[in-house]
Design a protein around this motif. Sequence first.
Motif, PDB file in Angstrom:
ATOM      1  N   ALA A  59       1.235   6.164  -7.141  1.00  0.00           N
ATOM      2  CA  ALA A  59       0.132   7.010  -7.599  1.00  0.00           C
ATOM      3  C   ALA A  59       0.522   8.482  -7.549  1.00  0.00           C
ATOM      4  O   ALA A  59       0.206   9.253  -8.469  1.00  0.00           O
ATOM      5  N   SER A  83      -0.486   4.602 -15.689  1.00  0.00           N
ATOM      6  CA  SER A  83      -1.931   4.517 -15.450  1.00  0.00           C
ATOM      7  C   SER A  83      -2.430   3.085 -15.575  1.00  0.00           C
ATOM      8  O   SER A  83      -3.266   2.634 -14.777  1.00  0.00           O
ATOM      9  N   GLU A  87       2.716   9.176 -10.488  1.00  0.00           N
ATOM     10  CA  GLU A  87       1.950   9.335 -11.731  1.00  0.00           C
ATOM     11  C   GLU A  87       1.424  10.761 -11.866  1.00  0.00           C
ATOM     12  O   GLU A  87       1.441  11.344 -12.937  1.00  0.00           O
ATOM     13  N   LEU A 128      -1.449   1.100 -12.490  1.00  0.00           N
ATOM     14  CA  LEU A 128      -2.372   1.385 -11.386  1.00  0.00           C
ATOM     15  C   LEU A 128      -3.719   0.692 -11.610  1.00  0.00           C
ATOM     16  O   LEU A 128      -4.324   0.183 -10.666  1.00  0.00           O
ATOM     17  N   CYS A 130       0.830  -1.213   0.000  1.00  0.00           N
ATOM     18  CA  CYS A 130       0.000   0.000   0.000  1.00  0.00           C
ATOM     19  C   CYS A 130       0.861   1.257   0.000  1.00  0.00           C
ATOM     20  O   CYS A 130       0.561   2.226  -0.708  1.00  0.00           O
ATOM     21  N   THR A 177      -5.789   3.048  -1.215  1.00  0.00           N
ATOM     22  CA  THR A 177      -4.466   3.654  -1.229  1.00  0.00           C
ATOM     23  C   THR A 177      -4.193   4.371  -2.544  1.00  0.00           C
ATOM     24  O   THR A 177      -3.645   5.472  -2.550  1.00  0.00           O
ATOM     25  N   ILE A 178      -4.566   3.768  -3.654  1.00  0.00           N
ATOM     26  CA  ILE A 178      -4.341   4.395  -4.959  1.00  0.00           C
ATOM     27  C   ILE A 178      -5.171   5.664  -5.079  1.00  0.00           C
ATOM     28  O   ILE A 178      -4.681   6.701  -5.556  1.00  0.00           O
ATOM     29  N   VAL A 196      -5.732  -2.031  -9.223  1.00  0.00           N
ATOM     30  CA  VAL A 196      -7.136  -1.888  -8.822  1.00  0.00           C
ATOM     31  C   VAL A 196      -7.917  -3.142  -9.198  1.00  0.00           C
ATOM     32  O   VAL A 196      -8.818  -3.571  -8.465  1.00  0.00           O
ATOM     33  N   PHE A 206      -5.662  -1.758  -1.547  1.00  0.00           N
ATOM     34  CA  PHE A 206      -4.940  -1.220  -2.700  1.00  0.00           C
ATOM     35  C   PHE A 206      -5.743  -0.094  -3.353  1.00  0.00           C
ATOM     36  O   PHE A 206      -5.200   0.944  -3.712  1.00  0.00           O
ATOM     37  N   LEU A 221       2.210   1.571  -3.512  1.00  0.00           N
ATOM     38  CA  LEU A 221       1.165   2.014  -4.442  1.00  0.00           C
ATOM     39  C   LEU A 221       0.819   3.486  -4.221  1.00  0.00           C
ATOM     40  O   LEU A 221       0.548   4.218  -5.181  1.00  0.00           O
ATOM     41  N   LEU A 235      -3.496   9.283  -5.611  1.00  0.00           N
ATOM     42  CA  LEU A 235      -3.830  10.148  -6.749  1.00  0.00           C
ATOM     43  C   LEU A 235      -4.384  11.488  -6.277  1.00  0.00           C
ATOM     44  O   LEU A 235      -4.051  12.540  -6.833  1.00  0.00           O
TER      45      LEU A 235
END
Length: 190
Positions: free
Chosen positions: A52, A149, A55, A152, A45, A166-167, A156, A163, A48, A171
Amino acid sequence: MDMSMSSTNSTMMVMMVPYLHFMGGDNLLFKAWQPSSPGAIAGACIGLFLFAMFERWVNAMRGVAEGYWKRRALALMTDDTTEASCHTPSSLEPATKKRSSDIEEMKVNQLPLHDTIVGRSRSPRSIPPFIPSHDIPRGVFYAFQAMLSYALMLAVMTFQAAFIITIILGLGIGEVLFGRVGGPSSHSMH
């Protein structure tokens, strides 16, 4: 068919859980990455979350680069020195050996916007020219951001709720930190 072989195949094949869950054991991007313990899930997590945010940073840097490339393309389209330097008689002399009095030079931006033969107006150029030093890195930036992307998205698709949460947090916080840097045009990825 041998029963021992079918039971071996069924135990080796891991089924994806098709609902939101907090259980461990899901493959995260690669077969070898299977966080199953609570500590491993927490570590995944954190990774990730940072991924994110990265990104969103890449998206902001892409927006900054787009702004720079747009200003440079406009400068190149309106700059008289670049057109004059490539169309001067001295630049044509080695190839054609013509005198400067034989060459008539006309600048593009001095052309009338009104076509006298047909009677309609010509519109100025609306699409910037292809500039390899701008457009090739633009494509590389876009492909890299698309790869991030999709990675990610694959995380998901494990349906692991930790997850996904967390993402989304990564983001959102990444957008708060870096969203103002890239400008509104950098958000056209999705």
